[in-house]
Write an enzyme that holds these catalytic residues in place. Sequence first.
Site, PDB file in Angstrom:
ATOM      1  CD  GLN A 204       3.403   5.852   2.636  1.00  0.00           C
ATOM      2  OE1 GLN A 204       2.455   5.348   2.046  1.00  0.00           O
ATOM      3  NE2 GLN A 204       4.336   5.130   3.230  1.00  0.00           N
TER       4      GLN A 204
ATOM      5  CG  HIS B  25      -0.914   1.302   7.195  1.00  0.00           C
ATOM      6  ND1 HIS B  25       0.005   0.785   8.086  1.00  0.00           N
ATOM      7  CD2 HIS B  25      -0.195   2.122   6.364  1.00  0.00           C
ATOM      8  CE1 HIS B  25       1.197   1.295   7.814  1.00  0.00           C
ATOM      9  NE2 HIS B  25       1.111   2.095   6.773  1.00  0.00           N
ATOM     10  CD  GLU B  26      -1.124   2.447   2.631  1.00  0.00           C
ATOM     11  OE1 GLU B  26      -0.617   3.578   2.549  1.00  0.00           O
ATOM     12  OE2 GLU B  26      -0.477   1.446   2.999  1.00  0.00           O
TER      13      GLU B  26
ATOM     14  CG  HIS C  44       0.256   6.868   5.345  1.00  0.00           C
ATOM     15  ND1 HIS C  44       1.394   7.277   5.998  1.00  0.00           N
ATOM     16  CD2 HIS C  44       0.407   5.545   5.126  1.00  0.00           C
ATOM     17  CE1 HIS C  44       2.198   6.232   6.169  1.00  0.00           C
ATOM     18  NE2 HIS C  44       1.631   5.173   5.654  1.00  0.00           N
TER      19      HIS C  44
ATOM     20  N   GLY D  52       0.836  -1.190   0.000  1.00  0.00           N
ATOM     21  CA  GLY D  52       0.000   0.000   0.000  1.00  0.00           C
ATOM     22  C   GLY D  52       0.872   1.240   0.000  1.00  0.00           C
TER      23      GLY D  52
ATOM     24  CB  CYS E  63       4.893   2.009   7.338  1.00  0.00           C
ATOM     25  SG  CYS E  63       4.486   3.517   6.451  1.00  0.00           S
ATOM     26  CG  LEU E  64       6.534   0.881   1.335  1.00  0.00           C
ATOM     27  CD1 LEU E  64       6.000   1.226  -0.049  1.00  0.00           C
ATOM     28  CD2 LEU E  64       7.630  -0.159   1.248  1.00  0.00           C
TER      29      LEU E  64
HETATM   30 NI    NI Z   1       2.425   3.218   5.605  1.00  0.00          NI
END
Ligand code: NI
Length: 172
Positions: free
Chosen positions: A51, A136-137, A140, A46, A94-95
Amino acid sequence: MTVHSIIVAPDPRLKVKSKSIERVDDDVRTLMDDMLDTMHSAKGIGLAAPQIGIHKRIIVVDTSREDEKPTPLRMANPEIIEVSDDDISHDEGCLSLPEQYSEVTRPTSVRVRYLDHENEIRELDAHGILAVCIQHEIDHLDGILFVDHISALKRNMILRKLAKIKKQEATA
Ligand code: NI
């Protein structure tokens, strides 16, 4: 195909609330595709626009495994409109917090309403890992990271570790 660089925490750009978009046009569609490329090349499931430093309410998700057919989802202005009473605890990563994982508890199932890549309003019932990923996304988009759901002690440990790695990389 454009692969963007992904912002790593701690970074004030990850704490900003993103703005809704008016409609999904060609520019948004290109951004969605670039986000999928960026996410896949980073081996994530995701990615949210903030991000990559774009504060628009856009997320992409693909929870298929490597041996499965890809199931990319492109969502603009995603909104959780229903949640289940039962919760699931899942080890999240998470990235933007590379190599860091922690268990987070969220509703097991959600119904999400969004604009798809053709500017159509859609609703999706998501369960398990897909529901976790979508929540989660969307977090963000409101400047919330998964570490904001865990104890301050654990959160600070993770953020300090990442800050230290960043500092080392900057001076290397
Ligand atoms: Ni994330």
